[in-house]
Design a protein around this motif. Structure first.
Motif, mmCIF file in Angstrom:
data_model
loop_
_atom_site.group_PDB
_atom_site.id
_atom_site.type_symbol
_atom_site.label_atom_id
_atom_site.label_comp_id
_atom_site.label_asym_id
_atom_site.label_seq_id
_atom_site.Cartn_x
_atom_site.Cartn_y
_atom_site.Cartn_z
ATOM 1 N N ILE A 2 -10.473 19.834 -38.612
ATOM 2 C CA ILE A 2 -9.154 19.853 -37.967
ATOM 3 C C ILE A 2 -8.308 18.678 -38.440
ATOM 4 O O ILE A 2 -7.096 18.804 -38.603
ATOM 5 N N SER A 3 -8.930 17.538 -38.677
ATOM 6 C CA SER A 3 -8.186 16.376 -39.175
ATOM 7 C C SER A 3 -7.520 16.692 -40.505
ATOM 8 O O SER A 3 -6.353 16.335 -40.727
ATOM 9 N N ARG A 6 -4.591 19.099 -39.936
ATOM 10 C CA ARG A 6 -3.411 18.388 -39.415
ATOM 11 C C ARG A 6 -2.728 17.590 -40.522
ATOM 12 O O ARG A 6 -1.496 17.575 -40.616
ATOM 13 N N LYS A 10 1.114 18.423 -42.007
ATOM 14 C CA LYS A 10 2.229 17.461 -42.110
ATOM 15 C C LYS A 10 2.775 17.426 -43.529
ATOM 16 O O LYS A 10 3.990 17.372 -43.734
ATOM 17 N N ALA A 15 3.567 21.296 -39.203
ATOM 18 C CA ALA A 15 3.028 20.576 -38.046
ATOM 19 C C ALA A 15 4.014 20.473 -36.897
ATOM 20 O O ALA A 15 3.682 19.905 -35.864
ATOM 21 N N GLN A 22 5.075 18.381 -32.609
ATOM 22 C CA GLN A 22 3.741 18.081 -33.119
ATOM 23 C C GLN A 22 2.741 17.943 -31.982
ATOM 24 O O GLN A 22 1.593 18.379 -32.106
ATOM 25 N N ALA A 23 3.168 17.374 -30.870
ATOM 26 C CA ALA A 23 2.279 17.264 -29.707
ATOM 27 C C ALA A 23 1.937 18.645 -29.155
ATOM 28 O O ALA A 23 0.788 18.917 -28.784
ATOM 29 N N ASP A 26 -0.503 20.252 -31.500
ATOM 30 C CA ASP A 26 -1.838 19.686 -31.271
ATOM 31 C C ASP A 26 -2.478 20.252 -30.007
ATOM 32 O O ASP A 26 -3.687 20.508 -29.979
ATOM 33 N N GLY A 29 -3.710 23.616 -30.913
ATOM 34 C CA GLY A 29 -4.879 23.454 -31.773
ATOM 35 C C GLY A 29 -6.119 23.070 -30.985
ATOM 36 O O GLY A 29 -7.209 23.589 -31.237
ATOM 37 N N ASP A 30 -5.956 22.174 -30.012
ATOM 38 C CA ASP A 30 -7.092 21.780 -29.175
ATOM 39 C C ASP A 30 -7.568 22.933 -28.295
ATOM 40 O O ASP A 30 -8.769 23.082 -28.051
ATOM 41 N N VAL A 92 -1.200 26.016 -36.476
ATOM 42 C CA VAL A 92 -1.989 26.634 -35.405
ATOM 43 C C VAL A 92 -1.842 28.150 -35.381
ATOM 44 O O VAL A 92 -2.745 28.845 -34.923
#
Length: 142
Positions: A2-3, A6, A10, A15, A22-23, A26, A29-30, A92
């Motif tokens: 995942i890193s 991400r 970007k 992203a 972006q938040a 994320d 994605g989580d 995502v």
């Protein structure tokens, strides 16, 4: 990882447009990661009988909860469009497309009660470069 996803997102502007988007990306994605965590034991199980039991349990007890969470986030963050955040394709959307393809292998009706998620998959497939890739890629089990 995942890193890496991400990082590449970007680099290729997938992203989100700003820090707030972006938040949100994320968060989605989580949430997909939570779905994967529930799904991974099925992939790792070697015993066919146990694997079928795990699939049955996953479909009956876990899948709808995770899909509902993703459906809610897509409707909340997607600004009325078919993509998870900001009505633009992000990593995502691609991540969900891939994960849901695996889930649909053992529950072909898994998205039937989530029309927004089905539409998301359809819109990802319509992206010209993705459509070309899907048409020409070799078929694999993953």
């Amino acid at each position: 990882s995942i890193s890496i996803a991400r990082f590449l997102a970007k680099q290729f502007h997938l992203a989100g447009k700003d820090n707030f988007e972006q938040a949100k990306v994320d968060a989605v994605g989580d949430t997909i990661g939570d779905l994967i965590s529930a799904y991974v034991p099925i992939r790792r199980e070697q015993d066919a009988t146990k694997k079928q039991e795990l699939i049955k349990k996953f479909v009956s007890e876990e899948l709808s909860k995770h899909l509902q969470n993703l459906d809610t986030l897509g409707k909340l963050y997607g600004n009325g469009g078919p993509f998870f955040v900001g009505n633009n394709l992000t990593w995502v959307d691609l991540f969900f497309y891939d994960v849901s393809a695996n889930i649909l292998q053992f529950d072909t009706n898994g998205l039937d009660t989530y029309p927004w998620l089905k539409q998301n998959r359809e819109e990802v497939e319509k992206q010209p470069k993705i459509a070309e890739y899907l048409k020409n890629r070799p078929q694999t089990s993953f």
